[in-house]
Design a protein around this motif. Structure first.
Motif, PDB file in Angstrom:
ATOM      1  N   THR A   5      33.791 -22.493 -46.040  1.00 18.35           N
ATOM      2  CA  THR A   5      32.409 -22.237 -45.503  1.00 18.35           C
ATOM      3  C   THR A   5      31.730 -23.412 -44.946  1.00 18.35           C
ATOM      4  O   THR A   5      31.809 -24.495 -45.441  1.00 18.35           O
ATOM      5  CB  THR A   5      31.277 -21.642 -46.694  1.00 18.35           C
ATOM      6  N   ASP A   6      31.235 -23.363 -43.683  1.00 17.32           N
ATOM      7  CA  ASP A   6      30.329 -24.159 -43.102  1.00 17.32           C
ATOM      8  C   ASP A   6      28.973 -24.090 -43.952  1.00 17.32           C
ATOM      9  O   ASP A   6      28.090 -23.210 -43.565  1.00 17.32           O
ATOM     10  CB  ASP A   6      30.205 -24.204 -41.874  1.00 17.32           C
ATOM     11  N   GLU A   7      28.485 -24.785 -45.007  1.00 18.33           N
ATOM     12  CA  GLU A   7      27.326 -24.672 -45.686  1.00 18.33           C
ATOM     13  C   GLU A   7      26.251 -24.775 -44.971  1.00 18.33           C
ATOM     14  O   GLU A   7      25.160 -24.321 -45.289  1.00 18.33           O
ATOM     15  CB  GLU A   7      27.457 -25.507 -46.941  1.00 18.33           C
TER      16      GLU A   7
ATOM     17  N   CYS B  20      37.164 -12.261 -44.405  1.00 14.38           N
ATOM     18  CA  CYS B  20      35.780 -13.209 -44.689  1.00 14.38           C
ATOM     19  C   CYS B  20      35.645 -13.993 -43.210  1.00 14.38           C
ATOM     20  O   CYS B  20      34.105 -13.927 -42.881  1.00 14.38           O
ATOM     21  CB  CYS B  20      36.122 -14.024 -45.582  1.00 14.38           C
ATOM     22  N   VAL B  21      36.440 -14.442 -42.435  1.00 20.50           N
ATOM     23  CA  VAL B  21      36.358 -15.021 -41.334  1.00 20.50           C
ATOM     24  C   VAL B  21      35.823 -14.071 -40.254  1.00 20.50           C
ATOM     25  O   VAL B  21      34.673 -14.255 -39.458  1.00 20.50           O
ATOM     26  CB  VAL B  21      37.504 -15.852 -40.714  1.00 20.50           C
ATOM     27  N   LYS B  22      36.439 -12.965 -39.926  1.00 20.68           N
ATOM     28  CA  LYS B  22      36.093 -12.233 -38.884  1.00 20.68           C
ATOM     29  C   LYS B  22      34.969 -11.477 -39.247  1.00 20.68           C
ATOM     30  O   LYS B  22      34.254 -10.910 -38.300  1.00 20.68           O
ATOM     31  CB  LYS B  22      37.207 -10.920 -38.741  1.00 20.68           C
ATOM     32  N   GLN B  23      34.329 -11.005 -40.556  1.00 25.27           N
ATOM     33  CA  GLN B  23      33.261 -10.389 -40.804  1.00 25.27           C
ATOM     34  C   GLN B  23      31.970 -11.190 -40.844  1.00 25.27           C
ATOM     35  O   GLN B  23      30.893 -10.665 -40.875  1.00 25.27           O
ATOM     36  CB  GLN B  23      33.353  -9.686 -42.058  1.00 25.27           C
TER      37      GLN B  23
ATOM     38  N   ALA C 196      30.394 -18.975 -39.891  1.00 23.21           N
ATOM     39  CA  ALA C 196      30.426 -19.745 -40.942  1.00 23.21           C
ATOM     40  C   ALA C 196      31.709 -20.105 -41.854  1.00 23.21           C
ATOM     41  O   ALA C 196      31.682 -21.079 -42.556  1.00 23.21           O
ATOM     42  CB  ALA C 196      29.020 -19.652 -41.825  1.00 23.21           C
ATOM     43  N   ARG C 197      32.487 -19.143 -41.528  1.00 26.71           N
ATOM     44  CA  ARG C 197      33.762 -19.159 -42.189  1.00 26.71           C
ATOM     45  C   ARG C 197      34.851 -19.434 -41.145  1.00 26.71           C
ATOM     46  O   ARG C 197      34.840 -19.064 -40.174  1.00 26.71           O
ATOM     47  CB  ARG C 197      33.951 -17.788 -42.897  1.00 26.71           C
ATOM     48  N   GLU C 198      35.626 -20.364 -41.670  1.00 28.23           N
ATOM     49  CA  GLU C 198      36.719 -20.824 -40.549  1.00 28.23           C
ATOM     50  C   GLU C 198      37.920 -21.258 -41.422  1.00 28.23           C
ATOM     51  O   GLU C 198      37.840 -21.898 -42.273  1.00 28.23           O
ATOM     52  CB  GLU C 198      36.335 -21.946 -39.699  1.00 28.23           C
TER      53      GLU C 198
ATOM     54  N   GLY D 185      25.856 -21.035 -57.802  1.00 26.13           N
ATOM     55  CA  GLY D 185      24.820 -22.037 -57.322  1.00 26.13           C
ATOM     56  C   GLY D 185      24.229 -21.461 -55.859  1.00 26.13           C
ATOM     57  O   GLY D 185      23.840 -20.480 -55.661  1.00 26.13           O
ATOM     58  N   ASN D 186      24.170 -22.548 -55.270  1.00 29.09           N
ATOM     59  CA  ASN D 186      23.590 -22.192 -53.862  1.00 29.09           C
ATOM     60  C   ASN D 186      25.136 -22.484 -52.731  1.00 29.09           C
ATOM     61  O   ASN D 186      25.056 -22.705 -51.543  1.00 29.09           O
ATOM     62  CB  ASN D 186      22.724 -23.229 -53.128  1.00 29.09           C
ATOM     63  N   THR D 187      26.202 -22.391 -53.374  1.00 28.85           N
ATOM     64  CA  THR D 187      27.422 -22.639 -52.405  1.00 28.85           C
ATOM     65  C   THR D 187      28.643 -21.489 -52.633  1.00 28.85           C
ATOM     66  O   THR D 187      28.720 -20.887 -53.526  1.00 28.85           O
ATOM     67  CB  THR D 187      28.244 -23.785 -52.929  1.00 28.85           C
ATOM     68  N   MET D 188      28.952 -21.062 -51.435  1.00 25.02           N
ATOM     69  CA  MET D 188      30.087 -20.060 -51.312  1.00 25.02           C
ATOM     70  C   MET D 188      31.323 -20.597 -51.780  1.00 25.02           C
ATOM     71  O   MET D 188      31.837 -21.733 -50.901  1.00 25.02           O
ATOM     72  CB  MET D 188      30.261 -19.337 -49.853  1.00 25.02           C
TER      73      MET D 188
END
Length: 165
Positions: free
Chosen positions: A85-87, A125-128, A133-135, A109-112
């Motif tokens: 995740t690109d936070e 998760c990337v496609k949706q 933000a997911r790669e 917390g505040n992080t995926m």
């Protein structure tokens, strides 16, 4: 899959190899299955019905021959690889976590956070992710993407397999 259903006591009567967008890259079979593929699936289903109508008993069917590795080779998942995740741009909406079929993603917390040991690299998760933000970044995956693009960029059509009656 033929082997799995046979071992479970079912008699496979036909098989189809349908095309779908690859999980590692949308550049292969983008937005497939498409309308043409869906029509092929309809035709496949009608072919199965015709075969069943002509049979006296499913037990009379010869074994279904499907090309491929038998026994199927074990798929070795890449260890400790998962989308990140690109936070900086993640909104913590939770769509990635809700789409993950293994529950590997959670908000801590505040992080995926992604548990790479639970990730099956489906890239749902990337496609949706609505904002990108997911790669999935990994040099091993990049090599696989390159091979896939080199070998499978041209459109392929679904294949059907019926028993020889």
């Amino acid at each position: 899959l033929r082997d799995v259903v046979t071992e479970s006591g079912f008699v496979p009567i036909a098989a189809g190899a349908f095309i779908g967008e690859h999980s590692f890259t949308a550049d292969i079979a983008h937005q497939r299955p498409d309308a043409e593929d869906r029509q092929c699936a309809q035709t496949f289903g009608q072919g199965i019905l015709s075969q069943l109508d002509a049979l006296e008993s499913v037990s009379n069917l010869p074994p279904l021959l499907v090309p491929g590795n038998v026994p199927y080779m074990d798929y070795k998942l890449l260890k400790n690889v998962s989308p990140a995740t690109d936070e900086d741009i993640c909104t913590r909406c939770g769509i990635c976590a809700s789409r993950c079929p293994t529950g590997a993603i959670s908000l801590q917390g505040n992080t995926m956070v992604t548990d790479a040991s639970q990730c099956i690299l489906c890239c749902a998760c990337v496609k949706q992710c609505l904002i990108g933000a997911r790669e999935l970044k990994d040099e091993r995956i990049d090599k696989i993407r390159g091979m896939l693009l080199a070998k499978f960029s041209e459109r392929k059509e679904p294949e059907f397999f019926y028993p020889s009656i």
